[in-house]
Design a protein around this motif. Structure first.
Motif, PDB file in Angstrom:
ATOM      1  N   ILE A 369     -17.256  86.938  15.527  1.00 54.95           N
ATOM      2  CA  ILE A 369     -18.235  86.088  14.823  1.00 54.95           C
ATOM      3  C   ILE A 369     -18.021  86.141  13.306  1.00 54.95           C
ATOM      4  O   ILE A 369     -18.876  85.721  12.535  1.00 54.95           O
ATOM      5  N   CYS A 371     -18.141  88.497  11.057  1.00 53.97           N
ATOM      6  CA  CYS A 371     -19.215  89.151  10.296  1.00 53.97           C
ATOM      7  C   CYS A 371     -18.673  90.106   9.233  1.00 53.97           C
ATOM      8  O   CYS A 371     -19.398  90.552   8.347  1.00 53.97           O
ATOM      9  N   LYS A 373     -18.018  93.187   9.438  1.00 52.45           N
ATOM     10  CA  LYS A 373     -18.480  94.585   9.524  1.00 52.45           C
ATOM     11  C   LYS A 373     -17.309  95.547   9.665  1.00 52.45           C
ATOM     12  O   LYS A 373     -17.332  96.654   9.148  1.00 52.45           O
ATOM     13  N   CYS A 374     -16.274  95.113  10.391  1.00 51.33           N
ATOM     14  CA  CYS A 374     -15.107  95.985  10.590  1.00 51.33           C
ATOM     15  C   CYS A 374     -14.398  96.236   9.259  1.00 51.33           C
ATOM     16  O   CYS A 374     -13.874  97.324   9.021  1.00 51.33           O
ATOM     17  N   VAL A 385     -10.095  92.880  11.401  1.00 50.31           N
ATOM     18  CA  VAL A 385     -10.299  91.628  12.119  1.00 50.31           C
ATOM     19  C   VAL A 385      -9.002  90.831  12.193  1.00 50.31           C
ATOM     20  O   VAL A 385      -8.662  90.263  13.239  1.00 50.31           O
ATOM     21  N   CYS A 417     -18.172  96.821  15.615  1.00 49.46           N
ATOM     22  CA  CYS A 417     -17.983  95.402  15.964  1.00 49.46           C
ATOM     23  C   CYS A 417     -19.052  94.926  16.958  1.00 49.46           C
ATOM     24  O   CYS A 417     -19.114  95.409  18.091  1.00 49.46           O
ATOM     25  N   PRO A 418     -19.889  93.956  16.554  1.00 45.73           N
ATOM     26  CA  PRO A 418     -20.933  93.482  17.479  1.00 45.73           C
ATOM     27  C   PRO A 418     -20.354  92.693  18.654  1.00 45.73           C
ATOM     28  O   PRO A 418     -21.007  92.547  19.677  1.00 45.73           O
ATOM     29  N   LEU A 423     -10.486  96.503  18.718  1.00 52.72           N
ATOM     30  CA  LEU A 423      -9.618  96.429  17.539  1.00 52.72           C
ATOM     31  C   LEU A 423      -8.669  97.622  17.442  1.00 52.72           C
ATOM     32  O   LEU A 423      -7.462  97.458  17.224  1.00 52.72           O
TER      33      LEU A 423
HETATM   34  S1  SF4 Z   1     -13.835  91.693  14.677  1.00 48.44           S
HETATM   35 FE1  SF4 Z   1     -15.962  92.250  15.116  1.00 48.44          FE
HETATM   36  S2  SF4 Z   1     -16.691  93.308  13.287  1.00 48.44           S
HETATM   37 FE2  SF4 Z   1     -14.792  92.279  12.735  1.00 48.44          FE
HETATM   38  S3  SF4 Z   1     -15.435  90.336  11.886  1.00 48.44           S
HETATM   39 FE3  SF4 Z   1     -15.082  89.969  14.072  1.00 48.44          FE
HETATM   40  S4  SF4 Z   1     -17.053  90.293  15.064  1.00 48.44           S
HETATM   41 FE4  SF4 Z   1     -17.222  91.168  12.999  1.00 48.44          FE
END
Ligand code: SF4
Ligand code: SF4
Length: 444
Positions: A369, A371, A373-374, A385, A417-418, A423
């Motif tokens: 998505i 986001c 966060k990673c 990502v 990661c939501p 990864l």
């Molecule tokens: S891999 Fe997961 S944490 Fe990284 S941007 Fe995508 S959804 Fe967000």
């Protein structure tokens, strides 16, 4: 007092309460041990014994002429039952191993005797003794310590860090060691500093272990060249590059090693093992292992003979309370999932973790998505990502150009990661592919 840390990383539930207050107990004598001839980074050993040979505790039974290697010693006295392939807990495949039936006598080999004061030996003699004792890093990587303390001549080393962060959830082996053998840890650090010719030593501990900080400060009080440093609890604080940044504010360059910034890092368990070499003459034949997890009846820190089967230790805590979801060697973030508990404790086994099915169920991945966060969580400033995405599409050249090889496989990106993207797993595969390609191109 100032507490140090590093950028990135995550807070993870630590679950250390299961074992942190339990003193280390000696595991029962194994009836049979399995010693893989590769328990370290570097060249595997060649067997020095054959089926039917009688061996003693501490006897060298495997060795290699290669510079980057570490000999293997028997942790029991008994008879060699076989020299044959056996499933390896770190490599996930069968590796030539020496299987020994214990006679229960612990008859000690004649070479196992205290060496005496390290300072009465030359630096080269000290390094040779560390090598001969098969000492490797006990934090998990199992890099031969004698090689570590022999950096290239042009590197000027001015600091030795002893890593007592133990940032992986569930694991408390280092914590208990700092409470129960602080003098030995200090002694081992002094030996390592002597071997490298370093004047400044640091013993680094996260602030979730105040009792260990207290004990280590007590024993180091009269050592002006050794500081005990309090670190903020944050995963992966115990990773080499992160601990160097936190303690000395030095950054290991991409593709570099700690000695590039004048630093050596070893685990507190390694220091205690080095102390055993000089004080008792004991090679690396046993270590502390945390046997833990909510799927077990009980949990414990054991002093374990290397070669003991995981199943034997699981049995000693009462076995499984519920059906196990996953058996892991090490912690939940960087540990290695096992296909079976019929694998041996090796030099790098810091813990045996058994998760419930619910804990092990990570859920199905869904689309990213975006986001980021990673990216925020990555302690080495990578873009998981994108690297993970390119790795999944087997575009390894692009992953390499984005510094995939600098990934320390800490698992922070996957943890936050939501979308549950795998990864770390994808980047680990990319690293392996990139290294293989480099080898083929003769770049290594
Ligand atoms: S891999 Fe997961 S944490 Fe990284 S941007 Fe995508 S959804 Fe967000
Ligand atoms: S990319 Fe590697 S180093 Fe960065 S968070 Fe993920 S696993 Fe850790």
């Amino acid at each position: 007092m100032e507490r140090r840390t590093f950028p990135g990383g995550v807070h993870v539930p630590h679950f250390k309460e299961l074992t942190e207050h339990k003193p280390i107990v000696r595991a029962r004598e194994p009836k049979r041990i399995v010693l893989p001839l590769s328990q370290h980074t570097g060249a595997p050993c060649e067997p020095l014994v054959r089926e039917g040979d009688h061996v003693k505790l501490g006897q060298k039974i495997g060795a290699s002429e290669a510079f980057v290697s570490a000999p293997i010693h028997s942790s029991v006295s008994g008879t060699v039952a076989a020299v044959q392939p056996f499933l390896h807990p770190a490599l996930g495949r069968e590796v030539l191993s020496i299987i020994i039936d214990s006679d229960g006598q612990d008859s000690v080999h004649e070479e196992v005797r205290p060496k005496g004061d390290y300072a009465s030996f030359s630096v080269d003699e000290v390094k040779r003794m560390i090598r001969e004792a098969g000492i490797v890093g006990l934090g998990g990587a199992a890099f031969p310590t004698a090689v570590k303390v022999s950096p290239p001549k042009e590197k000027r080393i001015d600091a030795y860090i002893l890593n007592g962060a133990e940032c992986e959830p569930f694991l408390t082996a280092d914590h208990r060691l700092m409470l129960e053998r602080p003098e030995d840890i200090l002694y081992g650090l002094k030996v390592l500093m002597y071997a490298v010719g370093v004047q400044n030593g640091y013993i680094c501990i996260e602030d979730n272990k105040p009792d260990a900080l207290r004990e280590m400060r007590k024993v180091a009080a009269n050592e002006p060249s050794i500081k005990v440093v309090e670190l903020k609890t944050r995963y992966p604080q115990g990773s080499e590059k992160q601990i160097i940044k936190a303690v000395l504010n030095r950054e290991v360059p991409p593709g570099g090693l700690p000695f590039d910034v004048g630093v050596m890092v070893s685990n507190v368990g390694t220091a205690a093992a080095v102390a055993d070499v000089f004080k008792k003459g004991l090679p690396l034949v046993e270590r502390v292992v945390t046997v833990t997890g909510h799927a077990l009846v009980d949990q414990q820190n054991f002093q374990v003979k290397i070669g003991t089967l995981f199943s034997d230790l699981i049995d000693q805590v009462g076995g499984y309370k519920v059906e196990p979801g996953k058996i892991i060697m090490g912690g939940p973030m960087m540990g290695i999932a096992q296909m079976t508990a019929e694998v041996p404790v090796i030099k790098g086994t810091s813990g045996i973790l058994v998760l419930t099915r619910q804990q092990a169920d990570w859920g199905e991945p869904s689309p990213c998505i975006k986001c980021a966060k990673c990216v925020d969580a990555c302690p080495v400033n990578l873009l998981p990502v994108f690297i993970g995405g390119y790795a999944e599409r087997e575009m390894y050249d692009v992953a390499e150009s984005m510094n995939a090889l600098d990934c320390i496989e800490c698992g922070c990106c996957a943890y936050v990661c939501p979308a549950r993207r795998p990864l770390t797993q994808a980047i680990r595969v990319a690293k392996w592919e990139i290294n293989e390609r480099r080898k083929k191109r003769g770049k290594k």
